[in-house]
Motif scaffolding. Structure first.
Motif, PDB file in Angstrom:
ATOM      1  N   MET A  87       0.809  -1.165   0.031  1.00 41.13           N
ATOM      2  CA  MET A  87       0.133  -0.003   0.070  1.00 41.13           C
ATOM      3  C   MET A  87       0.808   1.208   0.166  1.00 41.13           C
ATOM      4  O   MET A  87       1.672   1.333   0.668  1.00 41.13           O
ATOM      5  CB  MET A  87      -1.052  -0.262   1.159  1.00 41.13           C
ATOM      6  CG  MET A  87      -2.052  -1.191   1.160  1.00 41.13           C
ATOM      7  SD  MET A  87      -3.129  -1.271   2.563  1.00 41.13           S
ATOM      8  CE  MET A  87      -3.759   0.349   2.453  1.00 41.13           C
ATOM      9  N   ALA A  88       0.441   2.380  -0.739  1.00 38.67           N
ATOM     10  CA  ALA A  88       1.301   3.242  -1.035  1.00 38.67           C
ATOM     11  C   ALA A  88       0.695   4.736  -0.237  1.00 38.67           C
ATOM     12  O   ALA A  88      -0.401   4.799  -0.141  1.00 38.67           O
ATOM     13  CB  ALA A  88       1.611   3.766  -2.485  1.00 38.67           C
ATOM     14  N   TYR A  89       1.449   5.561   0.365  1.00 39.72           N
ATOM     15  CA  TYR A  89       1.103   6.720   0.710  1.00 39.72           C
ATOM     16  C   TYR A  89       2.125   7.943   0.479  1.00 39.72           C
ATOM     17  O   TYR A  89       3.372   7.557   0.309  1.00 39.72           O
ATOM     18  CB  TYR A  89       0.986   6.532   2.584  1.00 39.72           C
ATOM     19  CG  TYR A  89       0.112   5.465   3.058  1.00 39.72           C
ATOM     20  CD1 TYR A  89      -1.188   5.749   3.327  1.00 39.72           C
ATOM     21  CD2 TYR A  89       0.656   4.263   3.136  1.00 39.72           C
ATOM     22  CE1 TYR A  89      -1.986   4.721   3.607  1.00 39.72           C
ATOM     23  CE2 TYR A  89      -0.060   3.180   3.421  1.00 39.72           C
ATOM     24  CZ  TYR A  89      -1.467   3.288   3.927  1.00 39.72           C
ATOM     25  OH  TYR A  89      -2.307   2.338   4.275  1.00 39.72           O
ATOM     26  N   GLY A  90       1.497   9.197   0.384  1.00 42.24           N
ATOM     27  CA  GLY A  90       2.301  10.068  -0.229  1.00 42.24           C
ATOM     28  C   GLY A  90       1.654  11.307  -0.543  1.00 42.24           C
ATOM     29  O   GLY A  90       0.588  11.276  -0.515  1.00 42.24           O
ATOM     30  N   TYR A  91       2.413  12.277  -0.857  1.00 47.10           N
ATOM     31  CA  TYR A  91       1.910  13.474  -1.081  1.00 47.10           C
ATOM     32  C   TYR A  91       2.968  14.273  -1.867  1.00 47.10           C
ATOM     33  O   TYR A  91       4.320  14.418  -1.707  1.00 47.10           O
ATOM     34  CB  TYR A  91       1.716  14.411   0.357  1.00 47.10           C
ATOM     35  CG  TYR A  91       1.182  15.958   0.131  1.00 47.10           C
ATOM     36  CD1 TYR A  91      -0.131  16.155   0.223  1.00 47.10           C
ATOM     37  CD2 TYR A  91       2.008  16.928  -0.150  1.00 47.10           C
ATOM     38  CE1 TYR A  91      -0.921  17.410   0.176  1.00 47.10           C
ATOM     39  CE2 TYR A  91       1.352  18.223  -0.191  1.00 47.10           C
ATOM     40  CZ  TYR A  91       0.092  18.414  -0.056  1.00 47.10           C
ATOM     41  OH  TYR A  91      -0.682  19.543  -0.312  1.00 47.10           O
ATOM     42  N   ALA A  92       2.272  15.054  -3.205  1.00 44.61           N
ATOM     43  CA  ALA A  92       3.101  15.757  -4.231  1.00 44.61           C
ATOM     44  C   ALA A  92       2.328  16.678  -4.523  1.00 44.61           C
ATOM     45  O   ALA A  92       1.095  17.133  -4.699  1.00 44.61           O
ATOM     46  CB  ALA A  92       3.632  14.671  -5.301  1.00 44.61           C
ATOM     47  N   MET A  93       3.248  17.803  -4.876  1.00 43.28           N
ATOM     48  CA  MET A  93       2.667  19.345  -5.400  1.00 43.28           C
ATOM     49  C   MET A  93       2.604  19.249  -6.755  1.00 43.28           C
ATOM     50  O   MET A  93       3.280  18.371  -7.218  1.00 43.28           O
ATOM     51  CB  MET A  93       3.685  20.268  -4.920  1.00 43.28           C
ATOM     52  CG  MET A  93       3.813  20.608  -3.378  1.00 43.28           C
ATOM     53  SD  MET A  93       2.003  20.937  -2.748  1.00 43.28           S
ATOM     54  CE  MET A  93       1.809  22.578  -3.679  1.00 43.28           C
ATOM     55  N   LEU A  94       1.636  19.980  -7.301  1.00 44.96           N
ATOM     56  CA  LEU A  94       1.528  19.948  -8.768  1.00 44.96           C
ATOM     57  C   LEU A  94       2.097  21.240  -9.321  1.00 44.96           C
ATOM     58  O   LEU A  94       1.714  22.207  -8.711  1.00 44.96           O
ATOM     59  CB  LEU A  94      -0.034  19.685  -9.103  1.00 44.96           C
ATOM     60  CG  LEU A  94      -0.584  18.404  -9.005  1.00 44.96           C
ATOM     61  CD1 LEU A  94      -1.962  18.536  -9.203  1.00 44.96           C
ATOM     62  CD2 LEU A  94       0.292  17.423 -10.002  1.00 44.96           C
ATOM     63  N   GLY A 153      -3.324   4.296   0.500  1.00 45.47           N
ATOM     64  CA  GLY A 153      -3.609   3.151   0.346  1.00 45.47           C
ATOM     65  C   GLY A 153      -3.990   2.708  -1.293  1.00 45.47           C
ATOM     66  O   GLY A 153      -4.947   1.831  -1.464  1.00 45.47           O
ATOM     67  N   GLY A 154      -3.477   3.257  -2.230  1.00 47.17           N
ATOM     68  CA  GLY A 154      -3.767   2.823  -3.452  1.00 47.17           C
ATOM     69  C   GLY A 154      -4.775   3.740  -4.176  1.00 47.17           C
ATOM     70  O   GLY A 154      -4.895   3.819  -5.248  1.00 47.17           O
ATOM     71  N   LYS A 155      -5.472   4.737  -3.252  1.00 42.25           N
ATOM     72  CA  LYS A 155      -6.487   5.596  -3.990  1.00 42.25           C
ATOM     73  C   LYS A 155      -5.629   6.914  -3.779  1.00 42.25           C
ATOM     74  O   LYS A 155      -4.831   7.463  -2.840  1.00 42.25           O
ATOM     75  CB  LYS A 155      -7.637   5.847  -2.870  1.00 42.25           C
ATOM     76  CG  LYS A 155      -8.753   6.827  -3.399  1.00 42.25           C
ATOM     77  CD  LYS A 155      -9.847   6.861  -2.419  1.00 42.25           C
ATOM     78  CE  LYS A 155     -10.776   7.880  -2.745  1.00 42.25           C
ATOM     79  NZ  LYS A 155     -11.751   7.957  -1.891  1.00 42.25           N
ATOM     80  N   ARG A 156      -5.727   7.801  -5.247  1.00 43.49           N
ATOM     81  CA  ARG A 156      -5.366   9.036  -5.126  1.00 43.49           C
ATOM     82  C   ARG A 156      -6.245  10.059  -5.426  1.00 43.49           C
ATOM     83  O   ARG A 156      -7.142  10.039  -5.897  1.00 43.49           O
ATOM     84  CB  ARG A 156      -4.292   9.113  -6.482  1.00 43.49           C
ATOM     85  CG  ARG A 156      -3.247   7.902  -6.686  1.00 43.49           C
ATOM     86  CD  ARG A 156      -2.736   7.774  -8.048  1.00 43.49           C
ATOM     87  NE  ARG A 156      -1.718   8.675  -8.123  1.00 43.49           N
ATOM     88  CZ  ARG A 156      -0.674   8.809  -9.155  1.00 43.49           C
ATOM     89  NH1 ARG A 156      -1.217   7.820 -10.019  1.00 43.49           N
ATOM     90  NH2 ARG A 156       0.179   9.661  -9.301  1.00 43.49           N
ATOM     91  N   THR A 157      -6.112  11.267  -4.647  1.00 40.31           N
ATOM     92  CA  THR A 157      -6.878  12.278  -4.718  1.00 40.31           C
ATOM     93  C   THR A 157      -6.160  13.429  -5.385  1.00 40.31           C
ATOM     94  O   THR A 157      -5.162  13.991  -4.720  1.00 40.31           O
ATOM     95  CB  THR A 157      -7.408  12.608  -3.220  1.00 40.31           C
ATOM     96  OG1 THR A 157      -8.201  11.598  -2.660  1.00 40.31           O
ATOM     97  CG2 THR A 157      -8.574  13.795  -3.275  1.00 40.31           C
ATOM     98  N   VAL A 158      -6.614  14.257  -6.183  1.00 40.20           N
ATOM     99  CA  VAL A 158      -6.282  15.318  -6.919  1.00 40.20           C
ATOM    100  C   VAL A 158      -6.901  16.579  -6.427  1.00 40.20           C
ATOM    101  O   VAL A 158      -8.116  16.735  -6.669  1.00 40.20           O
ATOM    102  CB  VAL A 158      -6.068  15.255  -8.267  1.00 40.20           C
ATOM    103  CG1 VAL A 158      -5.472  16.481  -9.136  1.00 40.20           C
ATOM    104  CG2 VAL A 158      -5.201  14.045  -8.812  1.00 40.20           C
ATOM    105  N   CYS A 159      -6.353  17.767  -5.847  1.00 47.95           N
ATOM    106  CA  CYS A 159      -6.970  18.712  -5.430  1.00 47.95           C
ATOM    107  C   CYS A 159      -6.316  20.039  -6.195  1.00 47.95           C
ATOM    108  O   CYS A 159      -5.107  20.218  -6.099  1.00 47.95           O
ATOM    109  CB  CYS A 159      -6.758  18.982  -3.820  1.00 47.95           C
ATOM    110  SG  CYS A 159      -7.472  17.857  -2.932  1.00 47.95           S
TER     111      CYS A 159
END
Length: 264
Positions: free
Chosen positions: A1-8, A22-28
């Protein structure tokens, strides 16, 4: 399972981030134009997969959630507005858009001669059309067309010239019942699963894990779409039957298909 945070990284004041849990990615997203249509993609080799799309709210914010891997980028007004990681992602996304533009131009040029030939040749799937119009299917196609927002403009990477192109063709007319598939030909490159003069197909991602991909197609005549088709691949020989008006057709790409066609 992956966890992380990255700026665009963004252009024209747009900004945002990607959060993975956990495999789900949220783009804000933020800094978009109010009501602007946004499309979120992930890079997949030299191609890109559409993950989600929708409008920014009245404050210029939008949020999307999906699964899957690949560097994220966001299209708005047919251009790359935001992207993950460094400039490499921006260049790869721009290159993919350019390939779509070139494929679309080549397709229009090729259609110049083949639409004339289609006037005298029987369509590949003509025998599948019912004797009488199938109103429930047409109404269902119209409902699907209303659900899917249409692209606001064609993709381009540099400003269009002021004069009309020398090889310009009349705009292709899409009846309401055919608009449910129009967007796929602007988002995905063409391919040819059948030897079908006058038909054009696009290969699109499938929702289910048991189907590698799906295909949509159309046949135009006199600058108007006359028929549309939906194709689902299966095992070589005769894949498991699908319910409804699907008919079996052997493909020329090493697969066989169940195909449904509609007159529009």
């Amino acid at each position: 399972m992956a966890y992380g945070y990255a700026m665009l990284r963004g252009r024209r004041g747009a900004a945002g981030h990607v959060r993975e849990d956990g495999g789900k990615r949220t783009v804000c997203l933020r800094g978009m134009e109010p009501g602007e249509w946004c499309r979120v993609y992930t890079l997949n080799g030299q191609q890109a997969d559409l993950r989600d799309e929708g409008r920014a709210d009245d404050t210029g914010k939008a949020q999307f959630s999906f699964g899957g891997r690949g560097a994220v980028f966001v299209l708005a007004e047919g251009k790359v507005r935001l992207w993950e990681d460094g400039e490499e992602t921006y260049l790869r996304a721009s290159s993919w858009l350019e390939s779509l533009r070139k494929a679309k131009e080549a397709l229009k040029e090729e259609s110049k001669g083949e639409e004339r030939a289609a006037d005298t040749e029987a369509p590949l799937f003509k025998e599948d059309k019912p004797e009488e119009a199938n109103e429930p299917e047409e109404k269902e196609a119209e409902k699907e067309a209303e659900k899917i927002p249409q692209p606001e403009e064609a993709y381009f990477l540099r400003p269009a010239g002021e004069g009309e192109a020398a090889d310009a063709l009349p705009d292709l007319i899409w009846p309401e019942a055919a608009k449910a598939v129009k967007r796929y030909f602007e988002l995905y490159p063409p391919f040819a699963p059948f030897a079908a003069p006058g038909w054009r197909f696009a290969r699109i991602p499938a929702d289910g894990p048991d189907i590698p991909f799906c295909a949509v197609g159309y046949r135009a005549q006199d600058s108007r779409v006359r028929q549309i088709a939906y194709a689902v691949p299966g095992a070589k020989g005769r894949p498991a039957a699908l319910p409804g008006a699907y008919r079996f057709y052997p493909g020329q790409d090493g697969r066989d298909y169940w195909v449904m066609t509609q007159e529009v």
